[in-house]
Design a protein around this motif. Structure first.
Motif, PDB file in Angstrom:
ATOM      1  N   ILE A  50      -4.502  -0.639  -1.802  1.00  0.00           N
ATOM      2  CA  ILE A  50      -4.331  -0.160  -0.428  1.00  0.00           C
ATOM      3  C   ILE A  50      -5.335  -0.773   0.537  1.00  0.00           C
ATOM      4  O   ILE A  50      -5.300  -0.465   1.732  1.00  0.00           O
ATOM      5  CB  ILE A  50      -4.422   1.378  -0.356  1.00  0.00           C
ATOM      6  CG1 ILE A  50      -5.847   1.869  -0.623  1.00  0.00           C
ATOM      7  CG2 ILE A  50      -3.435   2.010  -1.321  1.00  0.00           C
ATOM      8  CD1 ILE A  50      -6.019   3.360  -0.383  1.00  0.00           C
ATOM      9  N   ARG A  51      -6.196  -1.665   0.058  1.00  0.00           N
ATOM     10  CA  ARG A  51      -7.196  -2.251   0.953  1.00  0.00           C
ATOM     11  C   ARG A  51      -6.535  -3.025   2.094  1.00  0.00           C
ATOM     12  O   ARG A  51      -7.084  -3.150   3.192  1.00  0.00           O
ATOM     13  CB  ARG A  51      -8.112  -3.171   0.162  1.00  0.00           C
ATOM     14  CG  ARG A  51      -9.355  -3.593   0.908  1.00  0.00           C
ATOM     15  CD  ARG A  51     -10.578  -3.391   0.074  1.00  0.00           C
ATOM     16  NE  ARG A  51     -11.756  -3.152   0.875  1.00  0.00           N
ATOM     17  CZ  ARG A  51     -12.977  -3.153   0.383  1.00  0.00           C
ATOM     18  NH1 ARG A  51     -13.160  -3.361  -0.904  1.00  0.00           N
ATOM     19  NH2 ARG A  51     -14.010  -2.922   1.152  1.00  0.00           N
TER      20      ARG A  51
ATOM     21  N   TRP B 296       0.824  -1.210   0.000  1.00  0.00           N
ATOM     22  CA  TRP B 296       0.000   0.000   0.000  1.00  0.00           C
ATOM     23  C   TRP B 296       0.861   1.266   0.000  1.00  0.00           C
ATOM     24  O   TRP B 296       0.493   2.265  -0.640  1.00  0.00           O
ATOM     25  CB  TRP B 296      -0.948   0.002   1.204  1.00  0.00           C
ATOM     26  CG  TRP B 296      -0.288   0.131   2.555  1.00  0.00           C
ATOM     27  CD1 TRP B 296       0.031  -0.865   3.413  1.00  0.00           C
ATOM     28  CD2 TRP B 296       0.132   1.352   3.191  1.00  0.00           C
ATOM     29  NE1 TRP B 296       0.626  -0.368   4.547  1.00  0.00           N
ATOM     30  CE2 TRP B 296       0.692   0.994   4.438  1.00  0.00           C
ATOM     31  CE3 TRP B 296       0.085   2.690   2.834  1.00  0.00           C
ATOM     32  CZ2 TRP B 296       1.208   1.935   5.330  1.00  0.00           C
ATOM     33  CZ3 TRP B 296       0.603   3.641   3.707  1.00  0.00           C
ATOM     34  CH2 TRP B 296       1.150   3.258   4.936  1.00  0.00           C
ATOM     35  N   ARG B 297       1.991   1.232   0.694  1.00  0.00           N
ATOM     36  CA  ARG B 297       2.815   2.438   0.771  1.00  0.00           C
ATOM     37  C   ARG B 297       3.390   2.808  -0.597  1.00  0.00           C
ATOM     38  O   ARG B 297       3.376   3.979  -0.992  1.00  0.00           O
ATOM     39  CB  ARG B 297       3.928   2.257   1.799  1.00  0.00           C
ATOM     40  CG  ARG B 297       4.804   3.499   1.913  1.00  0.00           C
ATOM     41  CD  ARG B 297       5.645   3.514   3.153  1.00  0.00           C
ATOM     42  NE  ARG B 297       6.424   4.740   3.218  1.00  0.00           N
ATOM     43  CZ  ARG B 297       6.715   5.397   4.322  1.00  0.00           C
ATOM     44  NH1 ARG B 297       6.279   4.947   5.494  1.00  0.00           N
ATOM     45  NH2 ARG B 297       7.426   6.510   4.285  1.00  0.00           N
ATOM     46  N   SER B 298       3.889   1.816  -1.316  1.00  0.00           N
ATOM     47  CA  SER B 298       4.438   2.107  -2.637  1.00  0.00           C
ATOM     48  C   SER B 298       3.340   2.566  -3.584  1.00  0.00           C
ATOM     49  O   SER B 298       3.579   3.391  -4.481  1.00  0.00           O
ATOM     50  CB  SER B 298       5.162   0.884  -3.195  1.00  0.00           C
ATOM     51  OG  SER B 298       4.261  -0.173  -3.446  1.00  0.00           O
ATOM     52  N   ALA B 299       2.117   2.057  -3.399  1.00  0.00           N
ATOM     53  CA  ALA B 299       1.002   2.473  -4.256  1.00  0.00           C
ATOM     54  C   ALA B 299       0.664   3.941  -4.035  1.00  0.00           C
ATOM     55  O   ALA B 299       0.482   4.708  -4.988  1.00  0.00           O
ATOM     56  CB  ALA B 299      -0.219   1.598  -3.998  1.00  0.00           C
ATOM     57  N   LEU B 300       0.583   4.359  -2.777  1.00  0.00           N
ATOM     58  CA  LEU B 300       0.268   5.761  -2.495  1.00  0.00           C
ATOM     59  C   LEU B 300       1.430   6.674  -2.873  1.00  0.00           C
ATOM     60  O   LEU B 300       1.217   7.819  -3.318  1.00  0.00           O
ATOM     61  CB  LEU B 300      -0.083   5.929  -1.015  1.00  0.00           C
ATOM     62  CG  LEU B 300      -1.421   5.335  -0.579  1.00  0.00           C
ATOM     63  CD1 LEU B 300      -1.631   5.520   0.919  1.00  0.00           C
ATOM     64  CD2 LEU B 300      -2.582   5.944  -1.362  1.00  0.00           C
ATOM     65  N   HIS B 301       2.644   6.191  -2.719  1.00  0.00           N
ATOM     66  CA  HIS B 301       3.813   6.973  -3.146  1.00  0.00           C
ATOM     67  C   HIS B 301       3.780   7.181  -4.656  1.00  0.00           C
ATOM     68  O   HIS B 301       3.981   8.301  -5.156  1.00  0.00           O
ATOM     69  CB  HIS B 301       5.091   6.246  -2.732  1.00  0.00           C
ATOM     70  CG  HIS B 301       6.343   6.985  -3.104  1.00  0.00           C
ATOM     71  ND1 HIS B 301       7.077   6.681  -4.236  1.00  0.00           N
ATOM     72  CD2 HIS B 301       6.996   8.011  -2.505  1.00  0.00           C
ATOM     73  CE1 HIS B 301       8.117   7.481  -4.316  1.00  0.00           C
ATOM     74  NE2 HIS B 301       8.098   8.301  -3.274  1.00  0.00           N
ATOM     75  N   ALA B 302       3.505   6.117  -5.397  1.00  0.00           N
ATOM     76  CA  ALA B 302       3.415   6.231  -6.848  1.00  0.00           C
ATOM     77  C   ALA B 302       2.259   7.129  -7.255  1.00  0.00           C
ATOM     78  O   ALA B 302       2.371   7.916  -8.208  1.00  0.00           O
ATOM     79  CB  ALA B 302       3.251   4.844  -7.471  1.00  0.00           C
ATOM     80  N   LEU B 303       1.131   7.030  -6.540  1.00  0.00           N
ATOM     81  CA  LEU B 303      -0.014   7.891  -6.824  1.00  0.00           C
ATOM     82  C   LEU B 303       0.361   9.357  -6.668  1.00  0.00           C
ATOM     83  O   LEU B 303      -0.015  10.199  -7.499  1.00  0.00           O
ATOM     84  CB  LEU B 303      -1.165   7.538  -5.886  1.00  0.00           C
ATOM     85  CG  LEU B 303      -2.403   8.437  -5.967  1.00  0.00           C
ATOM     86  CD1 LEU B 303      -3.078   8.295  -7.325  1.00  0.00           C
ATOM     87  CD2 LEU B 303      -3.383   8.123  -4.849  1.00  0.00           C
ATOM     88  N   GLY B 304       1.097   9.683  -5.616  1.00  0.00           N
ATOM     89  CA  GLY B 304       1.501  11.065  -5.401  1.00  0.00           C
ATOM     90  C   GLY B 304       2.325  11.611  -6.552  1.00  0.00           C
ATOM     91  O   GLY B 304       2.073  12.711  -7.053  1.00  0.00           O
TER      92      GLY B 304
END
Length: 277
Positions: free
Chosen positions: A151-152, A105-113
């Motif tokens: 991120i679920r 989830w952390r890498s997903a939100l980092h990539a989203l940013g």
């Protein structure tokens, strides 16, 4: 650039949804063969990218496509609906799963940013659209579906998962606005960042030497330089905060360790083994 010059959802909401989801009646063939809604939206995005959102009008897009404005109205009712179609077009998510990080989830939100920042830098006119009440089309929902699926595993409630995405988006929009405004200031003034700050150097040095700002004067050389990635620093601190919350929730949800049976070895009421003499 004037923020909020256009508002998402300002057109005919029902007609916009029909166009976004392709559920409405298709126009009959117009006088210009090959004219399609996709071409109209693409041309509008290109004009906005080059000249800003203020340059987008039905007449201008018709001119770009070499046709009359009335031909466009056969496909899209007006600029309000066109803006929402433009938003949906530029928000199409990547088809490459690797673009959302390595799986956690952390890498997903980092990539989203970073992806969102890149989107605003490519299409700076997005900062001129009030998206507080977005009209949700397939691109917006596709993007949210992909991120939520990644991120679920955070284990947060559904509103909290959405709030994590909103938090990242809000941070990125602020950073993007600062970066875009800096670029515009450079173009309008004709000064680079280095030239702008150099023009203030002697005044600031005198201010620092006067003793009024002892903390500022004590900062190391290069503190305000361009070598520090403020965007990445802020994004990582947001993710750190979410990580603390995730760990706290997991600890709270973990089953409590069971107590050993009464009289078993190591229990509070058991006698210590007799030691040999």
């Amino acid at each position: 650039m004037a923020s909020g010059t256009e508002t998402s959802g300002s057109g005919d909401l029902g007609r916009t949804l029909e166009l976004l989801w392709d559920t409405g009646r298709r126009p009959s063939r117009g006088p210009r063969p090959g004219l399609t809604l996709e071409r109209i939206v693409a041309a509008a995005v290109e004009v906005a990218d080059r000249e800003g959102l203020g340059a987008v009008s039905m007449r201008r897009i018709a001119t770009e496509l070499g046709t009359g404005a009335m031909s466009l109205y056969r496909y899209v009712p007006g600029k309000g609906e066109l803006i929402d179609l433009m938003l949906d077009r530029v928000q199409r998510p990547s088809e490459d799963p690797a673009d959302l990080g390595d799986g956690d989830w952390r890498s997903a939100l980092h990539a989203l940013g970073h992806a969102t920042l890149a989107l605003y830098r490519r299409h700076t006119w997005l900062l001129d659209v009030n998206q507080s009440r977005p009209v949700l089309g397939p691109s917006a929902l596709d993007g949210m579906e992909k991120v939520l699926a990644r991120i679920r595993a955070m284990g947060l409630s559904d509103p909290e998962l959405v709030s994590a995405i909103v938090m990242i988006d809000g941070y990125v929009v602020g950073a993007a606005r600062t970066q875009v405004y800096e670029q515009e200031a450079g173009r309008s003034s004709g000064l680079t960042d280095a030239q702008f700050w150099e023009a203030q150097r002697s005044t600031l040095e005198r201010a620092m030497a006067g003793g009024r700002y002892p903390v500022l004067a004590s900062l190391s050389e290069g503190t305000f330089g361009t070598g520090f990635d403020h965007f990445e620093f802020g994004l990582q601190r947001i993710l750190d905060g979410l990580e603390v919350l995730v760990a706290r929730r997991r600890a709270a949800d973990a089953p409590a360790p069971s107590a050993p049976p009464a009289g078993s070895a190591g229990s509070a009421g058991s006698a210590a083994p007799e030691q040999p003499a």
